[in-house]
Design an enzyme around this catalytic site. Sequence first.
Site, mmCIF file in Angstrom:
data_model
loop_
_atom_site.group_PDB
_atom_site.id
_atom_site.type_symbol
_atom_site.label_atom_id
_atom_site.label_comp_id
_atom_site.label_asym_id
_atom_site.label_seq_id
_atom_site.Cartn_x
_atom_site.Cartn_y
_atom_site.Cartn_z
ATOM 1 N N VAL A 565 -2.580 -26.756 -10.816
ATOM 2 C CA VAL A 565 -1.566 -27.378 -9.983
ATOM 3 C C VAL A 565 -0.962 -28.593 -10.697
ATOM 4 O O VAL A 565 -0.107 -29.274 -10.166
ATOM 5 C CB VAL A 565 -2.135 -27.812 -8.610
ATOM 6 C CG1 VAL A 565 -2.491 -26.586 -7.786
ATOM 7 C CG2 VAL A 565 -3.353 -28.705 -8.789
ATOM 8 N N ASP A 566 -1.424 -28.849 -11.914
ATOM 9 C CA ASP A 566 -0.872 -29.966 -12.674
ATOM 10 C C ASP A 566 -0.065 -29.410 -13.856
ATOM 11 O O ASP A 566 0.242 -28.229 -13.898
ATOM 12 C CB ASP A 566 -1.990 -30.901 -13.153
ATOM 13 C CG ASP A 566 -3.089 -30.139 -13.903
ATOM 14 O OD1 ASP A 566 -2.886 -28.958 -14.235
ATOM 15 O OD2 ASP A 566 -4.150 -30.745 -14.151
ATOM 16 N N ASP A 567 0.266 -30.248 -14.809
ATOM 17 C CA ASP A 567 1.086 -29.793 -15.923
ATOM 18 C C ASP A 567 0.239 -29.298 -17.086
ATOM 19 O O ASP A 567 0.518 -29.590 -18.240
ATOM 20 C CB ASP A 567 2.024 -30.925 -16.376
ATOM 21 C CG ASP A 567 3.049 -31.211 -15.302
ATOM 22 O OD1 ASP A 567 3.492 -30.238 -14.662
ATOM 23 O OD2 ASP A 567 3.392 -32.381 -15.094
#
Length: 694
Positions: A565-567
């Site tokens: 859910v992050d980069d």
Amino acid sequence: AERRLRRMLEHLVAPQLSTVSLDRSVCLSQTANANAAQEDVVYVPGDFARKSLISSRSQYEELYNEAIADPNAFWGRVAAGYFWQKLWDTSKPICNYNFDADKGPVFVEWFKGGYTNVCYNALDRHVLAGHGHQMCFLWEGNDPGQNAYLTYSDVLKKVCQVANFLRARGVKKGDRVCIYMSMICELPIAMLACARIGAVHSVVFGGFSSESLAGRILDCQAKVLLTCSGGRRANKVLPLKQIVDDALQICLKEGNFRVETCLVYDNSFAIPRQNVPWVQGRDVWWQETISQFSVDSPVEWMEAEEPLFMLYTSGSTGKPKGLIHTVGGYMVYAGLTFKHAFDHQAGDIFWCTADCGWITGHTYVAYGPLLNRATSVIFEGVPTFPDAGRWWQIIDKYQVSILYAAPTAIRTLAAQGDEIVRKYSRKSLRLLGSVGEPISPKTWQWFYDVVGDSRCPIVDTWWQTETGGCMIFSLPGAWPMKPGCASLPFFGVQPVILDQEGKEQHGPCEGYLCIKAPWPGVARTVFGDHERYENTYFKTWKGLYTTGDGCRRDADGFIWITGRVDDVLNVSGHRISTGEVEGALVSHPLCTEAAVVGYDHEVKGQAIYAFVSLSHDATPSDALKKQLQDAVRKQIGAFAAPDVIHWAVGLPKTRSGKIMRRILRKIAARQFNDIGDTSSLADPSVVDQLIKGM
Ligand code: 6R9
């Protein structure tokens, strides 16, 4: 050695299993929710379930609940299976921690006050108990026909020699030792030698570039570097020693830092000795030097919370973090997860295809199998060389009973068709495992039907560099599997699923995956930057460890990992930070700005799509694209090079200047009708320009 191996295999081949695929009688009653859609459930083949260590959900639940209700009893019992030179302080809780950054520094301690040594437990313990003759590593080189077999006492002797060498070079407890090698037996041997003397190893994957290697050496200030002249992958030669020399040059120039000793294994299969660059005084040949050292070496007893190793991993921002794992907790967690995730039993031949440069190789090539006195295969090459039958040939050759692999490799092999798989027997297999990224139901089914002949359960294991060992997985034999679903947490692991606001959700839901309390294998800190550890993992949601993954929980309580859910990108199972790739791109003098996103890719799972803005005097060209890709290869490694470079006149930014990656992801996926709300953009017209530029 060949004869010894053959003899061993005669005794130890895995039990022949029936080919009945769906024995529903065995596990039906164990389904948590009988309403689960039939087609989503694959029952564990009866033969497997009857013989597995944990064979029912209730047996699992009993242990799971005990680990949470009474960690002293549960983990104390598990840890007592190892040798401790001094027992941990049993008058205090076995685990002491703070996960709430508001209440003071975050910390985790297990088995505090106990003294042990992981190398001793992985090797000496077995040899002293009379198992020195048992095969430890069955090594298969890149080219068919190259192999080496080492027993537990062979490995112990080699480890002692390297340990003595390191001591002679002044390496002391707590010093960092960098290891940059291809997948030869000397790689885990080097790791164990460090563990023996209390040096902290930092293994850098052989696919990283000299600049990445230099960054890691500088960050941990490695005293000694262990490497090999070169490696072979398919028809390619990896000039590892050359890369090391370049990296050490960079260390000197940019960090004024000098590595004192470089021990080089002469891997003449890859590169002839006379072609290996050499620095007199610093470099020493492994074989000649090591053979002069004694095969006995005293063990350095380590306090449970002293560091065992560090391993760099990519997050969403900044440079890679060197996560620290400690002696006691990591040992206990690696050992127990290996035993149960793979249902490991006497006679198994285990094969984890991961490279020791990643956490999977640390825990399930080096430590986990040895702590359980397993016999395992180590393979230097790639699945498709000399042809796509190589893995199946290796399985037959060594009678592999447990295969643990990554979905990206499985997809590559599935694309070659079933015929080449069926050419080989694969009868020895009894369990298959998957790790590194979500495995799609389609790939799962192929793995199950074709590779495992519908006879071997699949254990889908979700975990991370930070977690040390498997966390959520379909415990083989304990409950029916759902293709693509990691399912339930391991003993003592308490997952929590949060909504957008950070509220814990119950029942079926989708959200952010966090973990409530520590398990023994959790990383304790980031080397030299505890604040970064706290900020990355413990500040997003109060009192919880943030995984960075999203997930869904179904009506059976089974957890489905949906991805980061992050980069952070996951390309062929490799963790890559968008920020790092962008940094490499903008280092090119003609690139003014870059934004990187992932898009779905048939084989790699995710591939890299880079939006690049050029300075006004630059002309877009294929040559320039190649230069940009090369910049990433040079700064990170070939595996991180963008697949697509999209010339962007502008990037979609909010009025406060934040790039909206959500929109870029849609463009990369060609979902032009589903771009979503663009009203918060400073200049919404850039979206049309980008689409026109496809
Ligand atoms: C062990 C390892 C960790 C990230 C993790 C997640 C992804 C790993 C997975 C999986 C779905 C699985 N991941 N295993 N996603 N199902 N079975 O791979 O560690 O390299 O640190 O990567 O990989 O996104 O957060 P690491």
